[in-house]
Design an enzyme around this catalytic site. Structure first.
Site, PDB file in Angstrom:
ATOM      1  CE  LYS A  63      74.387  49.728  14.718  1.00  0.00           C
ATOM      2  NZ  LYS A  63      73.412  50.260  13.727  1.00  0.00           N
ATOM      3  NE  ARG A  67      64.956  54.578  13.683  1.00  0.00           N
ATOM      4  CZ  ARG A  67      64.359  55.784  13.719  1.00  0.00           C
ATOM      5  NH1 ARG A  67      63.045  55.884  13.639  1.00  0.00           N
ATOM      6  NH2 ARG A  67      65.074  56.874  13.863  1.00  0.00           N
ATOM      7  CE1 TYR A 254      58.878  36.926  15.050  1.00  0.00           C
ATOM      8  CE2 TYR A 254      61.043  36.857  16.091  1.00  0.00           C
ATOM      9  CZ  TYR A 254      59.838  36.256  15.778  1.00  0.00           C
ATOM     10  OH  TYR A 254      59.588  34.988  16.208  1.00  0.00           O
TER      11      TYR A 254
HETATM   12  P1  A3P Z   1      73.082  45.116  13.596  1.00  0.00           P
HETATM   13  O1  A3P Z   1      72.738  45.914  12.384  1.00  0.00           O
HETATM   14  O2  A3P Z   1      74.486  45.220  13.986  1.00  0.00           O
HETATM   15  O3  A3P Z   1      72.605  43.693  13.527  1.00  0.00           O
HETATM   16  P2  A3P Z   1      70.216  50.677  16.579  1.00  0.00           P
HETATM   17  O4  A3P Z   1      68.861  50.891  15.984  1.00  0.00           O
HETATM   18  O5  A3P Z   1      70.286  51.101  18.008  1.00  0.00           O
HETATM   19  O6  A3P Z   1      71.287  51.252  15.721  1.00  0.00           O
HETATM   20  O7  A3P Z   1      70.460  49.113  16.641  1.00  0.00           O
HETATM   21  C1  A3P Z   1      70.637  48.368  15.474  1.00  0.00           C
HETATM   22  C2  A3P Z   1      70.495  46.923  15.841  1.00  0.00           C
HETATM   23  O8  A3P Z   1      69.130  46.621  16.101  1.00  0.00           O
HETATM   24  C3  A3P Z   1      70.868  45.974  14.735  1.00  0.00           C
HETATM   25  O9  A3P Z   1      72.255  45.768  14.812  1.00  0.00           O
HETATM   26  C4  A3P Z   1      70.034  44.728  15.039  1.00  0.00           C
HETATM   27  O10 A3P Z   1      70.793  43.672  15.557  1.00  0.00           O
HETATM   28  C5  A3P Z   1      69.055  45.203  16.099  1.00  0.00           C
HETATM   29  N1  A3P Z   1      67.671  44.823  15.861  1.00  0.00           N
HETATM   30  C6  A3P Z   1      66.816  44.443  16.841  1.00  0.00           C
HETATM   31  N2  A3P Z   1      65.639  44.102  16.338  1.00  0.00           N
HETATM   32  C7  A3P Z   1      65.719  44.266  14.993  1.00  0.00           C
HETATM   33  C8  A3P Z   1      64.790  44.064  13.930  1.00  0.00           C
HETATM   34  N3  A3P Z   1      63.562  43.623  14.181  1.00  0.00           N
HETATM   35  N4  A3P Z   1      65.204  44.336  12.667  1.00  0.00           N
HETATM   36  C9  A3P Z   1      66.475  44.757  12.447  1.00  0.00           C
HETATM   37  N5  A3P Z   1      67.400  44.972  13.423  1.00  0.00           N
HETATM   38  C10 A3P Z   1      67.024  44.735  14.687  1.00  0.00           C
END
Ligand code: A3P
Length: 306
Positions: A63, A67, A254
């Site tokens: 989190k 990704r 973004y």
């Molecule tokens: P939330 O869904 O709680 O906001 P991971 O890929 O490690 O599971 O992390 C998910 C988090 O990536 C999301 O947490 C979000 O806040 C963050 N994130 C960073 N950049 C993002 C983007 N461009 N689009 C969507 N989520 C993004």
């Protein structure tokens, strides 16, 4: 509960454009000649390529924005990324399959390309640091972190929606985080946010200059700046530019523009969080404060966390 209903409604609101998830691999790195020899998603081997074990791994944190980081790095022509979270170093049942099994899951790459795999569970795994070190002691590691309290709430939100989808009962955040009037420090999501404890294990096997920490809060607000730092860390020529990103008002994040396509992350990324009781928030901030300070000292770097 009202907040969850709002959250569910927001989740169902489509974002324009509405991509599903990013394709695992991009062909953007290839010349025209190489491209013409390349089949979709490298299902067959393009001439001049082989599958290589990763020279870089995004080890976490869950989190943290793993990704987004992987998909944004995939814009770079000298980077190829593994399609799935492999869980090789943290799951024994995969580790026993051996390094050739691991390599077989990596994409085909040219000699001038870096293969990157991401499995967020590695950061908190007791075994991953030593195992990764024994594969490649000079590997470069990427770690993306965000405010520990925000990470706990994000972790909770993911589990909350998974449970809803599987028709399992859900509990409000405060009901899990507070037990008998005190902070439930045994809650796994809280333990995953104890960055100092986990980092200590990595630093037993790797030097600090092998680990680049990406600020997940900054990656959300100004992705380009964070990605340029990663390009420098990986000794790659600067190829990621501001026109690779555009802000999508509906998603509130973004999204990526490359290869003539525009795409946002999957709808499970960037979900609305529940509004958390102020007192509980304060308890979490104060619990993490000492751990954060210890982490800053360990990595010689500070972050704008509560
Ligand atoms: P939330 O869904 O709680 O906001 P991971 O890929 O490690 O599971 O992390 C998910 C988090 O990536 C999301 O947490 C979000 O806040 C963050 N994130 C960073 N950049 C993002 C983007 N461009 N689009 C969507 N989520 C993004």
């Amino acid at each position: 509960m009202a907040v969850y209903l709002v959250a569910v409604l927001l989740l169902l609101t489509p974002c324009q454009p509405v991509p599903l998830d990013f394709p695992p691999l991009s062909n953007s790195s290839l010349t025209f000649e190489e491209l013409s020899n390349t089949t979709e998603q490298y299902s067959t081997q393009p001439p001049g390529t082989i599958r290589r074990t990763p020279q870089t791994i995004i080890v976490g944190v869950r989190k943290g924005g793993t990704r987004a980081l992987l998909e944004m790095l995939d814009i770079h022509p000298n980077i190829v990324v593994a399609a799935t979270e492999v869980h090789f170093f943290d799951w024994d049942e995969n580790y026993v399959k051996g390094i050739e099994w691991y390599r077989s899951l990596m994409p085909f790459s040219f000699e001038n390309q870096i293969t990157i795999e991401k499995t967020p569970g590695y950061f908190t795994s007791p075994l991953a640091p030593e195992r990764i070190h024994s594969m490649n002691s000079s590997i470069k590691l990427l770690l993306i972190l965000r405010d520990p309290t925000e990470r706990v709430i994000s972790d909770y939100t993911q589990v909350y929606y998974n449970r809803l989808e599987n028709h399992k009962p859900v509990q409000p955040f405060e009901g899990i985080v507070i037990k008998n009037g005190a902070l439930n420090t045994k809650y796994k999501a809280i333990q995953r946010s104890l960055y100092d404890i986990h980092m200590e294990r990595w630093l037993k096997h790797f030097s600090l200059n092998q680990i680049h920490i990406v600020d997940g809060n900054t990656l959300i607000k100004t992705p380009l700046a964070e990605l340029q730092k990663v390009e420098r860390f990986l000794n790659l020529p600067p190829r990621i530019v501001s026109s690779n990103f555009y802000f999508n008002q509906t998603k509130g994040f973004y999204c990526i523009r490359s290869d003539g396509r525009e795409r946002c992350l999957h709808e499970s990324k960037g979900r609305p969080h529940p509004v958390v009781n102020e007192t509980v928030l304060e308890q979490l901030y104060s619990y993490f404060r000492e751990h954060n300070q210890r982490f800053y000292t360990m990595v010689n770097q500070t972050f704008d966390w509560h």
